[in-house]
Scaffold this motif. Sequence first.
Motif, PDB file in Angstrom:
ATOM      1  N   THR A   5      55.589  88.744  25.088  1.00 13.52           N
ATOM      2  CA  THR A   5      55.216  87.371  25.414  1.00 13.52           C
ATOM      3  C   THR A   5      55.449  87.139  26.895  1.00 13.52           C
ATOM      4  O   THR A   5      56.572  87.232  27.370  1.00 13.52           O
ATOM      5  N   SER A   6      54.362  86.842  27.610  1.00 15.74           N
ATOM      6  CA  SER A   6      54.465  86.566  29.040  1.00 15.74           C
ATOM      7  C   SER A   6      54.623  85.070  29.295  1.00 15.74           C
ATOM      8  O   SER A   6      55.444  84.658  30.104  1.00 15.74           O
ATOM      9  N   ILE A  31      46.170  87.750  24.487  1.00 17.53           N
ATOM     10  CA  ILE A  31      45.832  86.755  23.459  1.00 17.53           C
ATOM     11  C   ILE A  31      46.655  85.510  23.769  1.00 17.53           C
ATOM     12  O   ILE A  31      47.874  85.591  23.928  1.00 17.53           O
ATOM     13  N   ALA A  32      45.982  84.370  23.871  1.00 14.23           N
ATOM     14  CA  ALA A  32      46.662  83.121  24.204  1.00 14.23           C
ATOM     15  C   ALA A  32      46.360  82.061  23.161  1.00 14.23           C
ATOM     16  O   ALA A  32      45.236  81.966  22.672  1.00 14.23           O
ATOM     17  N   ALA A  33      47.361  81.272  22.826  1.00 11.78           N
ATOM     18  CA  ALA A  33      47.216  80.142  21.911  1.00 11.78           C
ATOM     19  C   ALA A  33      47.588  78.875  22.667  1.00 11.78           C
ATOM     20  O   ALA A  33      48.596  78.831  23.365  1.00 11.78           O
ATOM     21  N   ARG A  80      51.078  90.635  33.726  1.00  8.37           N
ATOM     22  CA  ARG A  80      51.604  89.310  33.399  1.00  8.37           C
ATOM     23  C   ARG A  80      50.427  88.386  33.108  1.00  8.37           C
ATOM     24  O   ARG A  80      49.284  88.674  33.460  1.00  8.37           O
ATOM     25  N   ALA A  81      50.727  87.269  32.471  1.00  8.80           N
ATOM     26  CA  ALA A  81      49.763  86.190  32.293  1.00  8.80           C
ATOM     27  C   ALA A  81      50.086  85.118  33.323  1.00  8.80           C
ATOM     28  O   ALA A  81      51.262  84.854  33.599  1.00  8.80           O
ATOM     29  N   ASN A  82      49.053  84.514  33.886  1.00  8.88           N
ATOM     30  CA  ASN A  82      49.247  83.451  34.857  1.00  8.88           C
ATOM     31  C   ASN A  82      48.402  82.257  34.423  1.00  8.88           C
ATOM     32  O   ASN A  82      47.177  82.340  34.391  1.00  8.88           O
ATOM     33  N   LEU A  83      49.063  81.171  34.062  1.00  9.63           N
ATOM     34  CA  LEU A  83      48.381  79.944  33.652  1.00  9.63           C
ATOM     35  C   LEU A  83      47.919  79.232  34.922  1.00  9.63           C
ATOM     36  O   LEU A  83      48.725  78.670  35.659  1.00  9.63           O
ATOM     37  N   THR A  84      46.614  79.297  35.194  1.00 13.36           N
ATOM     38  CA  THR A  84      46.109  78.737  36.444  1.00 13.36           C
ATOM     39  C   THR A  84      45.662  77.291  36.304  1.00 13.36           C
ATOM     40  O   THR A  84      45.681  76.543  37.270  1.00 13.36           O
ATOM     41  N   ALA A  96      51.145  83.115  25.595  1.00 12.19           N
ATOM     42  CA  ALA A  96      50.265  84.270  25.821  1.00 12.19           C
ATOM     43  C   ALA A  96      51.033  85.565  25.646  1.00 12.19           C
ATOM     44  O   ALA A  96      52.124  85.720  26.198  1.00 12.19           O
ATOM     45  N   THR A  97      50.466  86.484  24.870  1.00 13.25           N
ATOM     46  CA  THR A  97      51.031  87.813  24.708  1.00 13.25           C
ATOM     47  C   THR A  97      50.081  88.840  25.288  1.00 13.25           C
ATOM     48  O   THR A  97      48.867  88.644  25.316  1.00 13.25           O
ATOM     49  N   ILE A  98      50.668  89.949  25.744  1.00 14.13           N
ATOM     50  CA  ILE A  98      49.901  91.025  26.368  1.00 14.13           C
ATOM     51  C   ILE A  98      50.296  92.347  25.723  1.00 14.13           C
ATOM     52  O   ILE A  98      51.479  92.589  25.472  1.00 14.13           O
TER      53      ILE A  98
END
Length: 101
Positions: A5-6, A31-33, A80-84, A96-98
Amino acid sequence: MLPFTSLDAATAAGPGEAKDLEGALATHFLIAAVTGGPSMADIALEGSHDGVTWVTLATATGTVASRTARAEAYAVRYVRANLTTLSGGSAPTVTATIASA
C-alpha cells in the motif's frame, strides 16, 4: 513483488510511500480505490532509479470508484503512487496498492 500500500486513505494530494524493489523490475500495476462519493482523482504510478528523482510511468484517472494503471518496459528500482488531484465528493479518500514483477 507482493503488493504494498503506497497511499492509505489519503485525503490530500501528494506522494505515497515508496518501495525499494531491491532490483530493477519492468512491469508495474497500480490499483486505487476512491471513497466518499463522486470525486475526481488522478493517481500517478511513479518510478525512480535512485529514490530521489521520480518519473510518471502510468496514470489512473477519472471519477469512478476504482482505477487501475499498468506500466511495462520501464525498469526501475523504486515505485510509488502519487495522488496529483483529489476533488469533489464527501470527504474523499484514496487507497492505492502497487505490485511489480
